[in-house]
Design a protein around this motif. Structure first.
Motif, mmCIF file in Angstrom:
data_model
loop_
_atom_site.group_PDB
_atom_site.id
_atom_site.type_symbol
_atom_site.label_atom_id
_atom_site.label_comp_id
_atom_site.label_asym_id
_atom_site.label_seq_id
_atom_site.Cartn_x
_atom_site.Cartn_y
_atom_site.Cartn_z
ATOM 1 N N ASN A 47 0.842 -1.208 0.000
ATOM 2 C CA ASN A 47 0.000 0.000 0.000
ATOM 3 C C ASN A 47 0.870 1.246 0.000
ATOM 4 O O ASN A 47 0.553 2.236 -0.654
ATOM 5 N N ILE A 87 4.766 -4.541 -5.020
ATOM 6 C CA ILE A 87 5.538 -5.221 -3.980
ATOM 7 C C ILE A 87 5.035 -6.658 -3.857
ATOM 8 O O ILE A 87 3.841 -6.881 -3.638
ATOM 9 N N MET A 136 1.980 -8.440 -2.635
ATOM 10 C CA MET A 136 1.776 -8.420 -1.188
ATOM 11 C C MET A 136 0.339 -8.013 -0.923
ATOM 12 O O MET A 136 -0.149 -7.045 -1.507
HETATM 13 P P1 AMP Z 1 -5.939 -2.656 -1.221
HETATM 14 O O1 AMP Z 1 -5.094 -3.118 -0.096
HETATM 15 O O2 AMP Z 1 -6.149 -3.714 -2.259
HETATM 16 O O3 AMP Z 1 -7.209 -1.961 -0.779
HETATM 17 O O4 AMP Z 1 -5.085 -1.569 -1.986
HETATM 18 C C1 AMP Z 1 -4.992 -0.225 -1.651
HETATM 19 C C2 AMP Z 1 -4.013 0.443 -2.599
HETATM 20 O O5 AMP Z 1 -2.694 -0.076 -2.425
HETATM 21 C C3 AMP Z 1 -4.354 0.264 -4.079
HETATM 22 O O6 AMP Z 1 -4.090 1.478 -4.755
HETATM 23 C C4 AMP Z 1 -3.421 -0.821 -4.553
HETATM 24 O O7 AMP Z 1 -3.097 -0.716 -5.903
HETATM 25 C C5 AMP Z 1 -2.184 -0.592 -3.670
HETATM 26 N N1 AMP Z 1 -1.518 -1.884 -3.405
HETATM 27 C C6 AMP Z 1 -2.021 -2.908 -2.685
HETATM 28 N N2 AMP Z 1 -1.142 -3.941 -2.634
HETATM 29 C C7 AMP Z 1 -0.056 -3.563 -3.351
HETATM 30 C C8 AMP Z 1 1.195 -4.186 -3.695
HETATM 31 N N3 AMP Z 1 1.509 -5.401 -3.258
HETATM 32 N N4 AMP Z 1 2.067 -3.493 -4.460
HETATM 33 C C9 AMP Z 1 1.759 -2.254 -4.904
HETATM 34 N N5 AMP Z 1 0.619 -1.613 -4.638
HETATM 35 C C10 AMP Z 1 -0.286 -2.247 -3.863
#
Ligand code: AMP
Length: 331
Positions: free
Chosen positions: A18, A186, A195
């Motif tokens: 995130n 990530i 992740m």
């Molecule tokens: P989420 O946890 O799916 O609600 O994601 C919230 C934000 O963090 C979103 O904009 C995702 O694209 C970003 N995000 C979540 N996991 C990753 C990751 N492993 N690598 C890069 N960005 C991430």
């Protein structure tokens, strides 16, 4: 000046993915744009959090937003449910959103697979709520990861449909915020490509994790039995560790472990020990700030109130105008 809107669901603490995929970019964006960053607690109801957890999760994410460098003076930082105008706009948009197009959404199909016991209408209409979040501030730029591109496309569909049905040129068509470089992804410690907090306990390292927890998680990360043939592609788990090493460790450390991998002398335990310490060094300042902010309820309350007040200005205006366009009139 561009108007930017983006949210994160409070379904647990924020992790390194995130931070690199979203927060780090938000911090840069707030310098030059009119930004709305919100904690998407309405959205989080699609997975039925218990009432006892909901507020705590929102509070943690707010503290993590601030600890990551989001500035309530520069950006509008608010809690989605503090803006019930969003719910009204969502209702109005749903009247012109079709079941077929919602059912075709990749993320909806994915949810049918992963939570077949809870395929609720909120999941189906996730794209209309996301559209409401964006267009309520008439945002034209949205920082989205690859997985959200289809939702943004649907927002454009809803915007164009609204403008066409009511013969107005009211909502702008939002486009993805272009960072001028590829988005960082990530990987997970469990060998997964991304992740994620929901994958399982060991995939993610949270910004608020203690040094001991980080050491334990990294030491348990998935590897393989060793480089059988260093010239063959590395297993996904090992590939992920090297990728994390490239983000958190210095160039000499990277060179050292890459060379010992090729020489076939690598001990994954040594790599993990080093990686854990480097991640701890990276997260330490975040963790400190998160702890301080979480215990300062008065400050968090002030930030949330300021954000709601600022967000309400554009939200009220939009809903008032949309009601007029649709034809609602007061007696
Ligand atoms: P989420 O946890 O799916 O609600 O994601 C919230 C934000 O963090 C979103 O904009 C995702 O694209 C970003 N995000 C979540 N996991 C990753 C990751 N492993 N690598 C890069 N960005 C991430």
């Amino acid at each position: 000046m561009e108007i930017v809107a983006s949210g994160i669901r409070p379904t647990g603490n924020l992790h390194l993915g995130n931070y690199f995929g979203a927060l780090q970019n938000f911090v840069k964006m707030q310098e030059e744009n009119h930004c709305f960053f919100f904690i998407a607690d309405y959205h989080s109801l699609t997975t039925h959090p218990t009432p006892g957890d909901l507020h705590g999760n929102v509070k943690n994410v707010l503290a993590e937003f601030l600890a990551s460098g989001l500035d309530p003076e520069k950006a509008t930082i608010y809690v989605q449910s503090d803006l019930p105008e969003t719910a009204e706009l969502y209702l109005l948009l749903n009247m012109n959103a079709y079941i077929g197009e919602l059912e075709r959404c990749t993320s909806f199909k994915e949810k049918i697979r992963t939570q077949p016991q809870n395929v609720n209408a909120g999941l189906l209409t996730y794209p209309t709520l996301m559209a409401a979040d964006i267009i309520i501030h008439k945002a034209n730029k949205v920082p989205v990861g690859k997985d959200q591109e289809q939702h943004l496309e649907m927002t454009r569909t809803f915007v164009n449909r609204f403008n066409r049905i009511y013969k107005v040129d009211y909502f702008p068509e939002p486009v993805a915020y272009n960072f001028g470089e590829t988005l960082i992804k990530i990987p997970g410690l469990d060998g997964s490509l991304k992740m994620s907090k929901s994958a399982n306990e060991v995939s993610a390292i949270f910004l608020a994790d203690s040094p001991d927890v980080i050491r334990k998680k990294v030491m348990r990360a998935v590897t393989d039995s060793g480089p059988v043939d260093p010239n063959k592609p590395r297993s996904q788990g090992v590939e992920n560790l090297f990728s994390l090493l490239s983000y958190f460790s210095d160039p000499q450390t990277n060179t050292h472990f890459n060379e010992s991998y090729l020489a076939g002398t690598i001990r994954y335990g040594d790599l993990k020990k080093q990686l854990a310490e480097d991640i701890i060094r990276f997260t330490a300042p975040f963790r400190e700030k998160i702890i301080a902010l979480t215990s300062d309820n008065e400050y968090l309350k002030k930030v949330a109130a300021l954000g709601a007040e600022k967000a309400r200005v554009s939200a009220r205006k939009t809903v008032r105008e949309v009601r007029e366009i649709i034809g609602f009139k007061s007696f």
